[in-house]
Design an enzyme around this catalytic site. Structure first.
Site, PDB file in Angstrom:
ATOM      1  CE  LYS A   1      -4.292  -1.910   1.737  1.00 44.36           C
ATOM      2  NZ  LYS A   1      -5.324  -1.913   2.801  1.00 44.36           N
TER       3      LYS A   1
ATOM      4  NE  ARG B   1      -7.081  -9.186   1.349  1.00 48.00           N
ATOM      5  CZ  ARG B   1      -6.926  -8.277   0.391  1.00 48.00           C
ATOM      6  NH1 ARG B   1      -6.069  -7.265   0.567  1.00 48.00           N
ATOM      7  NH2 ARG B   1      -7.621  -8.348  -0.742  1.00 48.00           N
TER       8      ARG B   1
END
Length: 344
Positions: A289, A324
């Site tokens: 991210k 994740r």
């Protein structure tokens, strides 16, 4: 459940130091995992006690401490810390959009992730990045349906999580054998989702987000980002339980990158043990991210795996954490080394 009162654990110990401190009454185990906490900040509404030794906590707070100590339920996934492999069946996901649009290629990629150590696969057919194109539930199901069926046919024991906000997609994938529903809206997007899932037995991941993927950047004002996220997730847990979902089916995701800027993400990451107040398994999804790029200076999302691994390890003091990630094998290596280091 009332989450006006929270306890923030700190002073973490591991291995024989943790075991000895617990035995001597100087620490308490954290969420059934490898860590123990030796002090705690008692937070009532916006009032903080300051960090106290666990032995000095008033009797009226013992129910809150009990939530911190309890091992969270498995919530439809394998026991113990797990790596969850991301399998995006989309043309426009920020990191790997378009790589797995062909169903057979996607199935093979999923099988490789399982072979690399993924205990769960998270399959998505709709990108939730800001500015992503709107996808109808019908198109979403057309994308992921062949992949779910193919994986269950070739690997029946595979644990499949489906990243979707739409009740019709949830119904289709559960009928096809999916094990977990992972909803970035915490079951607020589709009014039919809660009643549908109340009649099922699958695990459910509730993620924190304000607004929608298109509007979330306008909702980043927090008084205390960590406490606010825990309390807002607590409200969604309460709604799910009151709608008929058993608590042992529920996991939570703090939603890093969703209605949070980089500084807020980092603050939340540094205070993840606060999530133990919810009594749920924690799914942490920060793979590649923007916050990783902001910290490291790496502009290409595909080059952020090392930063992802370092940040994801922050969840492991919580005993049943699910990490994740896009790059499974490297995360599995990092997880195993962390476990060995923190058990001596």
């Amino acid at each position: 459940m009332d989450f006006r009162r929270l306890a923030e654990p700190a002073g973490l110990l591991y291995g024989t130091a943790a075991q000895d401190a617990v035995r001597r009454g100087l620490a308490l185990p954290l969420a059934g995992g490898p860590a123990a906490f030796s002090c705690v900040d008692l937070i009532e509404d916006r009032t903080h006690s300051g960090f106290l030794p666990v032995g000095d906590v008033p009797a009226g707070w013992q129910d809150v401490l009990a939530r911190l100590v309890a091992k969270p339920p498995a919530a439809g996934m394998p026991e113990g810390p797990q790596v969850m492999g991301i399998l995006n069946i989309t043309p426009d996901s920020f990191s790997d959009g378009g790589r797995h649009r062909d169903a057979e290629r996607a199935v093979q990629a999923g099988l490789m992730q399982i072979a690399g150590g993924a205990g769960v696969l998270d399959i998505g057919g709709e990108s939730t990045r800001p500015g992503a194109a709107v996808v109808t539930p019908e198109e979403e199901w057309q994308r992921i349906g062949p992949v779910v069926r193919g994986l269950k046919q070739q690997k029946p024991e595979a644990v499949l999580s489906i990243d979707t906000r739409n009740s019709s997609v949830m119904a289709h994938v559960l009928a096809a054998g999916a094990d977990v529903i992972n909803d970035v809206s915490a079951l607020t997007h589709d009014p039919d989702a809660l009643p549908l899932l109340a009649g099922e037995r699958c695990g459910v991941v509730l993620m924190h987000m304000r607004g929608t993927p298109a509007t979330m950047a306008r909702h980043t004002v927090y008084e205390d980002v960590a406490c606010d996220v825990v309390r807002e997730l607590g409200a969604r847990l309460t709604a799910a339980i009151e709608a008929g979902l058993a608590p042992e089916r529920l996991s939570v995701d703090p939603g890093l990158g969703f209605a949070k800027n980089t500084d807020q993400n980092l603050t939340l990451l540094s205070r993840l043990p606060l999530l133990a107040n919810l009594g749920c398994r924690v799914v942490l999804g920060l793979s590649r991210k923007r916050m990783i790029g902001d910290v490291t200076g790496v502009q290409d999302p595909a080059g952020r795996d090392a930063g992802t691994q370092a940040a994801s390890l922050e969840a492991l003091p919580l005993g049943q954490s699910v990490l994740r990630v896009h790059a499974v094998e490297g995360m599995v290596q990092a997880l195993r080394v962390w476990q060995r280091v923190h058990t001596v």
